[in-house]
Motif scaffolding. Sequence first.
Motif, short mmCIF file in Angstrom:
data_model
loop_
_atom_site.label_atom_id
_atom_site.label_comp_id
_atom_site.label_asym_id
_atom_site.label_seq_id
_atom_site.Cartn_x
_atom_site.Cartn_y
_atom_site.Cartn_z
N GLU A 1 0.53 14.26 4.12
CA GLU A 1 1.94 14.15 3.75
C GLU A 1 2.01 13.62 2.33
O GLU A 1 1.02 13.12 1.80
CB GLU A 1 2.62 13.13 4.67
N SER A 2 3.20 13.70 1.71
CA SER A 2 3.28 13.14 0.37
C SER A 2 3.57 11.64 0.45
O SER A 2 4.16 11.15 1.41
CB SER A 2 4.32 13.86 -0.45
N ARG A 3 3.12 10.94 -0.57
CA ARG A 3 3.32 9.49 -0.66
C ARG A 3 4.80 9.15 -0.75
O ARG A 3 5.55 9.87 -1.39
CB ARG A 3 2.66 8.99 -1.95
N PRO A 4 5.20 8.02 -0.15
CA PRO A 4 6.58 7.58 -0.38
C PRO A 4 6.74 7.22 -1.86
O PRO A 4 5.75 6.92 -2.52
CB PRO A 4 6.72 6.35 0.51
N PRO A 5 7.97 7.28 -2.38
CA PRO A 5 8.15 6.99 -3.82
C PRO A 5 7.75 5.56 -4.16
O PRO A 5 7.93 4.65 -3.35
CB PRO A 5 9.65 7.22 -4.04
N ALA A 6 7.19 5.38 -5.35
CA ALA A 6 6.78 4.05 -5.80
C ALA A 6 8.02 3.22 -6.12
O ALA A 6 9.00 3.72 -6.66
CB ALA A 6 5.88 4.17 -7.01
N ALA A 7 7.97 1.93 -5.79
CA ALA A 7 9.11 1.03 -6.02
C ALA A 7 9.30 0.78 -7.50
O ALA A 7 10.41 0.81 -8.01
CB ALA A 7 8.89 -0.29 -5.30
N THR A 8 8.22 0.55 -8.21
CA THR A 8 8.29 0.31 -9.64
C THR A 8 7.12 1.02 -10.29
O THR A 8 6.10 1.21 -9.67
CB THR A 8 8.18 -1.20 -9.97
N LEU A 9 7.30 1.40 -11.51
CA LEU A 9 6.19 2.00 -12.25
C LEU A 9 5.61 0.90 -13.12
O LEU A 9 6.13 0.60 -14.17
CB LEU A 9 6.69 3.15 -13.12
N ASP A 10 4.54 0.29 -12.66
CA ASP A 10 3.95 -0.72 -13.55
C ASP A 10 2.65 -0.22 -14.17
O ASP A 10 2.17 0.85 -13.88
CB ASP A 10 3.79 -2.08 -12.85
N ASP A 11 2.12 -1.06 -14.99
CA ASP A 11 0.94 -0.82 -15.83
C ASP A 11 0.12 0.45 -15.57
O ASP A 11 0.09 1.34 -16.41
CB ASP A 11 0.04 -2.07 -15.82
N TYR B 1 0.82 -1.21 0.00
CA TYR B 1 0.00 0.00 0.00
C TYR B 1 0.85 1.26 0.00
O TYR B 1 0.38 2.34 -0.37
CB TYR B 1 -0.95 0.01 1.20
N ARG B 2 2.13 1.15 0.37
CA ARG B 2 2.99 2.33 0.42
C ARG B 2 3.74 2.58 -0.89
O ARG B 2 3.74 3.69 -1.41
CB ARG B 2 4.03 2.18 1.54
N CYS B 3 4.42 1.53 -1.39
CA CYS B 3 5.27 1.75 -2.57
C CYS B 3 4.73 1.03 -3.80
O CYS B 3 5.35 1.07 -4.86
CB CYS B 3 6.71 1.34 -2.28
N TRP B 4 3.57 0.38 -3.65
CA TRP B 4 2.86 -0.30 -4.75
C TRP B 4 3.66 -1.45 -5.35
O TRP B 4 3.34 -1.93 -6.44
CB TRP B 4 2.42 0.70 -5.82
N THR C 1 -3.35 8.70 0.71
CA THR C 1 -2.07 9.32 1.02
C THR C 1 -1.91 9.29 2.53
O THR C 1 -2.90 9.15 3.26
CB THR C 1 -2.02 10.79 0.55
N PRO C 2 -0.67 9.42 3.03
CA PRO C 2 -0.50 9.42 4.47
C PRO C 2 -1.01 10.71 5.11
O PRO C 2 -0.78 11.80 4.58
CB PRO C 2 1.01 9.26 4.68
N TRP C 3 -1.70 10.59 6.21
CA TRP C 3 -2.18 11.73 6.99
C TRP C 3 -1.59 11.60 8.38
O TRP C 3 -1.56 10.50 8.94
CB TRP C 3 -3.71 11.72 7.08
N VAL C 4 -1.12 12.70 8.92
CA VAL C 4 -0.55 12.66 10.26
C VAL C 4 -1.45 13.48 11.19
O VAL C 4 -1.71 14.66 10.94
CB VAL C 4 0.90 13.18 10.29
N ALA C 5 -1.92 12.80 12.22
CA ALA C 5 -2.81 13.45 13.19
C ALA C 5 -2.11 13.56 14.52
O ALA C 5 -1.44 12.64 14.98
CB ALA C 5 -4.10 12.64 13.35
N SER C 6 -2.25 14.73 15.13
CA SER C 6 -1.83 14.90 16.50
C SER C 6 -3.13 14.81 17.30
O SER C 6 -4.07 15.57 17.05
CB SER C 6 -1.16 16.26 16.65
#
Length: 201
Positions: free
Chosen positions: A188-198, A19-22, A98-103
């Motif tokens: 927050e912004s998404r972590p970078p994707a591991a691979t760019l697939d389809d 779910y993070r880097c696909w 996307t990631p959300w950070v809550a205090s």
Amino acid sequence: MEGSAPDSVGTVSSWLRCYRCWSTNLEAQIHYEGVLKIDATTGEAADPVDEVQEAVIQCLDCLHDQPHLSLTLYEEDGRRFSRVEAVEDRWERMVAGTPWVASCTVTVDSDQVETCSGPEAADSLAFGAFGDHGTREFFTHVRFHKHDSDQIVIHMLVELYARSAEEATEVLEGAARGPLSITSLAEESRPPAATLDDDAH
Ligand SMILES: [Zn+2]
């Protein structure tokens, strides 16, 4: 008709990924505990009379656990096999979000927290505040806690995946095991994707 890539929402490939880097490079780690009945004449130990299986699915690229996936054990014609399945009310939000950070703070009865000191304290407080979500889905950082007669106010920074601020708030409210107060919520912004697939551009 021309066939298109079988990757629309609802097919296996849309959820069978980190779910993070696909990444689709996943593995299941199984913690198995069994009790075998022993035959007194042959010494054969077979047929578990009791067993516990706990599986954690992990991404081999970013090494994070995958709480939107579960491993189910099947038995068919005496043969056992396992299959990974999506956690229905969770995977779309986590994969597309996307990631959300809550205090935030959650106030719980003190008997909902097993221990609030020692090495188990952080996990125990996170579980007390958000149940399984607190320890398995969210990244929960307990900043401090305060005792107020028979209640505990738990102050946390929580990261969770959601598609909007409203959804992030709903998920936190749904998971909280006591009154929840959110002091800030930021995307927050998404972590970078591991691979760019389809389906990625
Ligand atoms: Zn990953």
